[in-house]
Scaffold this active site. Structure first.
Site, PDB file in Angstrom:
ATOM      1  N   HIS A  36       3.308   3.182   4.794  1.00  0.00           N
ATOM      2  CA  HIS A  36       3.563   4.868   5.578  1.00  0.00           C
ATOM      3  C   HIS A  36       4.392   5.480   5.913  1.00  0.00           C
ATOM      4  CE1 HIS A  36       0.924   7.235   8.095  1.00  0.00           C
ATOM      5  NE2 HIS A  36       1.417   6.763   9.098  1.00  0.00           N
TER       6      HIS A  36
ATOM      7  N   TYR B  45      -0.384  -5.520   4.692  1.00  0.00           N
ATOM      8  CA  TYR B  45      -1.998  -5.484   4.285  1.00  0.00           C
ATOM      9  C   TYR B  45      -2.341  -5.029   2.567  1.00  0.00           C
ATOM     10  CZ  TYR B  45      -0.341  -0.619   5.094  1.00  0.00           C
ATOM     11  OH  TYR B  45       1.138   0.661   4.852  1.00  0.00           O
TER      12      TYR B  45
ATOM     13  N   ARG C 289      -1.206   5.318  -2.029  1.00  0.00           N
ATOM     14  CA  ARG C 289      -0.211   5.812  -2.277  1.00  0.00           C
ATOM     15  C   ARG C 289       1.235   4.310  -1.836  1.00  0.00           C
ATOM     16  NH1 ARG C 289      -0.436   3.734   3.919  1.00  0.00           N
ATOM     17  NH2 ARG C 289       0.191   1.592   3.103  1.00  0.00           N
TER      18      ARG C 289
END
Length: 393
Positions: free
Chosen positions: A289, A298, A285
């Site tokens: 998100h 993160y 990805r």
């Protein structure tokens, strides 16, 4: 005891060429299925025309060109939608930038009679399936239940609750069998969804009843901020298939050729009554998100940079140009097609939505319940009274 038609067919290439047992048939091929390298070069093939280590033949040039066109459109849709969110013209958008090859392959491997069950991130797959992009994006504005009719393209609504769509996919396949209808069902899910109980229930039911379902896991390495290492200790997510008595395969999720080959074979075997199957796509990805997420909290930029080098779009472009299949005229045509879609999205999302509060009650049940009818009438009366008061004022 394994169901009879779950046994490896002696004519199956994987069994015939490698002389493997049932256990080996169920386990993924050693390593990751890949046909085109990250730099866009065709990997060496053997005398059968297959890349050593697996039995998959190369898709045709036309199949790759058709897929590349959808990659170009999908990338443009992803980037346009991300811009529309920043402009406040859309509420939210979960981008699949960098995952477009998996999305496109999931749609193109199916026939019109088959069904696709996507997740919230699978907008590109839904569009590649033939659904109007403007109808797809209506859902992300938050002004309608779902923008498209699932039955027009045999494509279910995009599911936000994790993995519920897999149960729906299995239910569809089971119902079709009871009705005597021949179809293959492909359910999409992310790596985080494999930790849900629904994932287990769907795979177990499909395997016990030998249903023609392909469970397609897009392993993009993060369930929002939770890395894969906190989701599973298995060698790969594809290895989870063997515990249910179904075959699993791990494929390079940024290699369109390998994806079309692996998913195409899974569809073929499902039609022959030898499903279900689990296919894991190893992808990434590239963006956050959703627009509400900050991925820098993160994961490191170096990690993103490494995956940028594996971009499925540039990989396929390089390969097709080297083969002489992608001409400047075709490239221009595909780019123009993508820009037309992007322009239509900008125009559609820039218009104020025509909202009717009574729609909340009109599409809950086929036959409206007395309680909903009463609530609808109450709201209609209030709206009429407010409109009358405003007019008088």
């Amino acid at each position: 005891m394994m169901p009879e038609n779950a046994q490896p067919d002696p004519t199956d290439e994987k069994v015939k060429r490698l002389g493997i047992s049932l256990e080996d048939y169920l386990l993924p091929t050693h390593g990751r299925i890949q046909m085109i390298s990250e730099s866009g070069e065709l990997l060496p093939v053997d005398e059968q025309g297959s890349t050593p280590g697996h039995e998959y033949p190369m898709p045709t040039t036309q199949e790759l060109l058709d897929g590349y066109r959808q990659l170009v459109i999908g990338r443009r849709v992803n980037d346009q939608n991300y811009a529309l969110v920043r402009q406040g013209r859309m509420a939210v958008y979960p981008s699949s930038h960098g995952q477009e090859a998996s999305e496109v392959a999931a749609a193109l491997c199916l026939e019109p009679r088959d069904w696709l069950f996507p997740t919230y991130r699978d907008t590109v797959a839904v569009i590649a399936r033939g659904v109007d992009p403007m109808e797809v994006m209506t859902n992300f504005r938050g002004n309608w239940h779902q923008g498209y009719n699932p039955h027009e393209n045999n494509t279910s609504v995009q599911s936000t609750p994790l993995t519920t769509q897999l149960l729906h996919a299995v239910g569809m396949a089971h119902a079709a069998r009871l009705r005597g209808e021949e179809m293959v069902v492909l359910g999409m899910v992310g790596d985080g969804g494999t930790s849900e109980g629904d994932f287990h229930e769907a795979l177990n039911f499909a395997s016990v009843f030998k249903l023609p379902v392909i469970f397609f896991v897009q392993n993009n390495k993060y369930a929002i901020s939770v890395p894969l290492s906190r989701q599973t200790a298995a060698p790969s997510l594809a290895h989870k298939a063997v515990g249910y008595g179904m075959a699993g395969e791990l494929v390079d999720g940024n290699d369109l050729a390998a994806l079309l080959a692996v998913l195409g074979r899974a569809v073929k075997l499902c039609r022959e009554g030898r499903g279900p199957f689990l296919v894991e796509a190893d992808t990434y990805r590239m963006q956050s998100h959703t627009n509400a997420d900050d991925a820098t909290r993160y994961r490191e930029g170096e990690e993103v940079d490494e995956w940028t080098k594996r971009d499925p779009l540039t990989r396929m472009r390089t390969y097709l140009k080297h083969e002489g299949a992608l001409t400047e005229e075709l490239e221009s045509e595909y780019t123009s097609d993508a820009e037309t879609v992007a322009a239509s999205l900008r125009d559609a999302m820039g218009q104020d939505a025509e909202l009717n509060p009574l729609d909340l009650f009109d599409h809950v049940y086929t036959v409206q319940t007395p309680q909903l009818a009463e609530q609808r009438a109450q709201l209609a009366e209030e709206l009429s009274r407010d409109a009358h008061t405003e007019h008088q004022g």
